[in-house]
Design a protein around this motif. Structure first.
Motif, PDB file in Angstrom:
ATOM      1  N   PRO A   1      10.547  -2.670  -3.595  1.00 51.74           N
ATOM      2  CA  PRO A   1       9.983  -1.464  -2.969  1.00 51.74           C
ATOM      3  C   PRO A   1      10.788  -0.206  -3.292  1.00 51.74           C
ATOM      4  N   GLU A   2      12.013  -0.358  -3.837  1.00 46.81           N
ATOM      5  CA  GLU A   2      12.849   0.799  -4.136  1.00 46.81           C
ATOM      6  C   GLU A   2      12.642   1.318  -5.557  1.00 46.81           C
ATOM      7  N   ALA A   3      11.718   0.694  -6.317  1.00 43.13           N
ATOM      8  CA  ALA A   3      11.501   1.110  -7.701  1.00 43.13           C
ATOM      9  C   ALA A   3      11.018   2.552  -7.737  1.00 43.13           C
ATOM     10  N   PRO A   4      11.428   3.333  -8.782  1.00 42.71           N
ATOM     11  CA  PRO A   4      11.051   4.758  -8.827  1.00 42.71           C
ATOM     12  C   PRO A   4       9.545   4.978  -8.756  1.00 42.71           C
ATOM     13  N   ILE A   5       8.769   4.048  -9.308  1.00 37.13           N
ATOM     14  CA  ILE A   5       7.311   4.213  -9.309  1.00 37.13           C
ATOM     15  C   ILE A   5       6.759   4.292  -7.882  1.00 37.13           C
ATOM     16  N   HIS A   6       7.440   3.621  -6.928  1.00 37.46           N
ATOM     17  CA  HIS A   6       6.919   3.599  -5.555  1.00 37.46           C
ATOM     18  C   HIS A   6       7.448   4.735  -4.698  1.00 37.46           C
ATOM     19  N   THR A   7       8.507   5.402  -5.149  1.00 37.01           N
ATOM     20  CA  THR A   7       9.115   6.395  -4.262  1.00 37.01           C
ATOM     21  C   THR A   7       8.662   7.821  -4.553  1.00 37.01           C
ATOM     22  N   GLN A   8       8.002   8.059  -5.699  1.00 39.39           N
ATOM     23  CA  GLN A   8       7.620   9.431  -6.021  1.00 39.39           C
ATOM     24  C   GLN A   8       6.153   9.735  -5.668  1.00 39.39           C
ATOM     25  N   MET A   9       5.245   9.431  -6.613  1.00 33.91           N
ATOM     26  CA  MET A   9       3.838   9.783  -6.425  1.00 33.91           C
ATOM     27  C   MET A   9       3.174   8.979  -5.315  1.00 33.91           C
ATOM     28  N   ALA A  10       3.440   7.661  -5.327  1.00 36.59           N
ATOM     29  CA  ALA A  10       2.697   6.766  -4.435  1.00 36.59           C
ATOM     30  C   ALA A  10       2.896   7.164  -2.983  1.00 36.59           C
ATOM     31  N   ASP A  11       4.124   7.579  -2.664  1.00 35.24           N
ATOM     32  CA  ASP A  11       4.420   7.959  -1.292  1.00 35.24           C
ATOM     33  C   ASP A  11       3.505   9.074  -0.815  1.00 35.24           C
ATOM     34  N   ARG A  12       3.322  10.045  -1.696  1.00 38.00           N
ATOM     35  CA  ARG A  12       2.485  11.178  -1.315  1.00 38.00           C
ATOM     36  C   ARG A  12       1.040  10.737  -1.103  1.00 38.00           C
ATOM     37  N   PHE A  13       0.530   9.902  -2.026  1.00 38.25           N
ATOM     38  CA  PHE A  13      -0.846   9.400  -1.871  1.00 38.25           C
ATOM     39  C   PHE A  13      -0.995   8.657  -0.551  1.00 38.25           C
ATOM     40  N   ILE A  14       0.017   7.817  -0.228  1.00 39.73           N
ATOM     41  CA  ILE A  14      -0.103   6.988   0.975  1.00 39.73           C
ATOM     42  C   ILE A  14       0.026   7.847   2.235  1.00 39.73           C
TER      43      ILE A  14
ATOM     44  N   THR B   1       6.603  -6.017  -2.664  1.00 39.90           N
ATOM     45  CA  THR B   1       6.794  -7.213  -1.844  1.00 39.90           C
ATOM     46  C   THR B   1       6.666  -6.848  -0.370  1.00 39.90           C
ATOM     47  N   GLY B   2       5.841  -7.586   0.364  1.00 38.43           N
ATOM     48  CA  GLY B   2       5.627  -7.287   1.772  1.00 38.43           C
ATOM     49  C   GLY B   2       4.599  -6.196   1.992  1.00 38.43           C
ATOM     50  N   GLY B   3       4.140  -5.578   0.911  1.00 38.46           N
ATOM     51  CA  GLY B   3       3.121  -4.545   1.038  1.00 38.46           C
ATOM     52  C   GLY B   3       1.738  -5.167   1.118  1.00 38.46           C
ATOM     53  N   THR B   4       0.756  -4.330   1.441  1.00 36.57           N
ATOM     54  CA  THR B   4      -0.603  -4.836   1.512  1.00 36.57           C
ATOM     55  C   THR B   4      -1.503  -3.986   0.613  1.00 36.57           C
ATOM     56  N   VAL B   5      -2.783  -4.370   0.588  1.00 43.56           N
ATOM     57  CA  VAL B   5      -3.781  -3.652  -0.196  1.00 43.56           C
ATOM     58  C   VAL B   5      -3.778  -2.169   0.184  1.00 43.56           C
ATOM     59  N   PRO B   6      -3.840  -1.238  -0.786  1.00 39.75           N
ATOM     60  CA  PRO B   6      -3.748   0.186  -0.421  1.00 39.75           C
ATOM     61  C   PRO B   6      -5.010   0.744   0.226  1.00 39.75           C
ATOM     62  N   ILE B   7      -5.363   0.200   1.389  1.00 38.52           N
ATOM     63  CA  ILE B   7      -6.435   0.763   2.207  1.00 38.52           C
ATOM     64  C   ILE B   7      -5.804   1.063   3.562  1.00 38.52           C
ATOM     65  N   ILE B   8      -5.805   2.355   3.941  1.00 33.87           N
ATOM     66  CA  ILE B   8      -5.088   2.772   5.147  1.00 33.87           C
ATOM     67  C   ILE B   8      -5.719   2.125   6.389  1.00 33.87           C
ATOM     68  N   ALA B   9      -4.896   1.433   7.176  1.00 36.37           N
ATOM     69  CA  ALA B   9      -5.377   0.826   8.412  1.00 36.37           C
ATOM     70  C   ALA B   9      -4.238   0.833   9.420  1.00 36.37           C
ATOM     71  N   GLU B  10      -4.602   0.790  10.672  1.00 37.06           N
ATOM     72  CA  GLU B  10      -3.571   0.812  11.705  1.00 37.06           C
ATOM     73  C   GLU B  10      -2.812  -0.493  11.715  1.00 37.06           C
ATOM     74  N   GLY B  11      -1.504  -0.380  11.997  1.00 41.43           N
ATOM     75  CA  GLY B  11      -0.696  -1.577  12.074  1.00 41.43           C
ATOM     76  C   GLY B  11      -0.038  -1.961  10.767  1.00 41.43           C
ATOM     77  N   TYR B  12      -0.306  -1.197   9.703  1.00 42.83           N
ATOM     78  CA  TYR B  12       0.350  -1.500   8.428  1.00 42.83           C
ATOM     79  C   TYR B  12       1.134  -0.280   7.969  1.00 42.83           C
ATOM     80  N   GLU B  13       2.341  -0.545   7.504  1.00 41.67           N
ATOM     81  CA  GLU B  13       3.213   0.540   7.081  1.00 41.67           C
ATOM     82  C   GLU B  13       3.387   0.561   5.566  1.00 41.67           C
ATOM     83  N   SER B  14       3.478  -0.625   4.997  1.00 42.94           N
ATOM     84  CA  SER B  14       3.841  -0.721   3.583  1.00 42.94           C
ATOM     85  C   SER B  14       2.605  -1.079   2.743  1.00 42.94           C
TER      86      SER B  14
END
Lengths: 186, 119
Positions: A115-128, B55-68
């Motif tokens: 989860p600490e890979a650079p790909i996850h800490t830059q763009m993806a964070d903003r999208f999420i 690892t430990g993440g889920t499908v990228p669909i925003i839902a309550e109760g999921y952080e990663s």
């Protein structure tokens, strides 16, 4: 750990069916193996948390590509590949060399799923963080596809359209120009 | 040990790509060449998508109760790549049908021989 084992199990199956595609001489068997291969790829996408990609692969890869391959086999009336000499040395050398270079390249990659890979800490964070607020779509893949990278998708449509026009021009012509000069002599 | 565990998937995917590349280059049957090209391509696509997994993440669909969540960006790009890939292989198949009409063969070395006879 269990998820990783399942991933590796499916990958070994994938490589086995790819080797099957390489070695079979029956082209219809090859088309079926190819369908199976695409279905395995789709299930691997599910394990990699990519259901949208899995749907596309199952519909487009397994369905349309296999049907196109079967249609080509039917149109060309070929069912068997002519057996050739067993090993192509130059192709093998190039494949092994390319593979070795790529393997060397992976040593610099972060670990799988880190989860600490650079790909996850830059763009993806903003999208999420802001994707849903900015686009109103909870499915981030759809949000990025249709909104943030909408131009990409427009380009994709252009490519598909061009390919469709190409196929029609190749197959739907009444007058077909001769490719070979002495077709009757040869 | 953990280095091998963390990179094994990448290595297997590279093996898969190389099987596809070898099929593409060594088979003289044109339909099989396209199949090899597709194997190579799906290998590359899987490689990209596997880079986006958390690892430990889920499908990228925003839902309550999921952080990663897993990274949506590689998935979007590869979604495009799959569709474009099928479009290009459709064009390849059309070319094969056309070559078969003109040459009565879809084996690469036979086509080569015929071209040499023509000249």
């Amino acid at each position: 750990m269990l998820a990783l084992t399942v991933d590796i199990f499916l990958l070994v199956f994938l490589i086995a069916s790819a080797v099957g595609i390489l070695f079979t001489h029956q082209l219809f068997a090859m088309a079926m193996l190819f369908g199976l291969y695409s279905l395995l790829v789709a299930s691997l996408f599910i394990l990699l948390d990519a259901p949208d990609v899995a749907f596309t692969e199952a519909a487009v890869g397994t369905g349309i590509a296999t049907v196109l391959m079967l249609a080509t086999l039917a149109a060309t009336k070929e069912s068997k590949e002519k057996p050739r000499k067993k090993l192509s040395k130059s192709a093998l050398t190039i494949s092994i060399f390319t593979g070795a270079l790529l393997l060397y390249g992976t040593t610099g990659l972060p670990k799988f799923g880190d989860p600490e890979a650079p790909i996850h800490t830059q763009m993806a964070d903003r999208f999420i963080q802001q994707g849903q607020a900015e686009t109103g779509v909870p499915n981030l893949v759809t949000a990025v596809l249709a909104s943030y990278r909408g131009f990409d998708t427009l380009g994709e449509v252009t490519v598909v359209f061009t390919a469709g026009v190409g196929v029609l021009l190749l197959l739907r012509r009444r007058y077909k120009p001769k490719i070979r000069r002495n077709a009757d002599a040869g | 040990m953990s280095f091998i565990e963390g990179h094994l998937i990448y290595w297997l995917l590279i093996c898969l790509m190389m099987v596809g590349l070898y099929t593409l280059m060594s088979c003289s049957n044109l339909i099989k060449k396209i199949a090899g090209l597709n194997v190579f391509q799906t290998g590359a696509i899987l490689f990209y998508v596997s880079l986006g997994k958390v690892t430990g993440g889920t499908v990228p669909i925003i839902a309550e109760g999921y952080e990663s969540y897993s990274n949506p960006l590689p998935q979007v790009l590869m979604l495009t790549a799959i569709v474009v890939g099928v479009a290009t292989s459709a064009l390849g198949f059309a070319l094969i049908v056309r070559i078969r009409e003109a040459y009565k063969s879809i084996e690469e070395d036979e086509l080569d021989n015929m071209d040499r006879l023509d000249d």
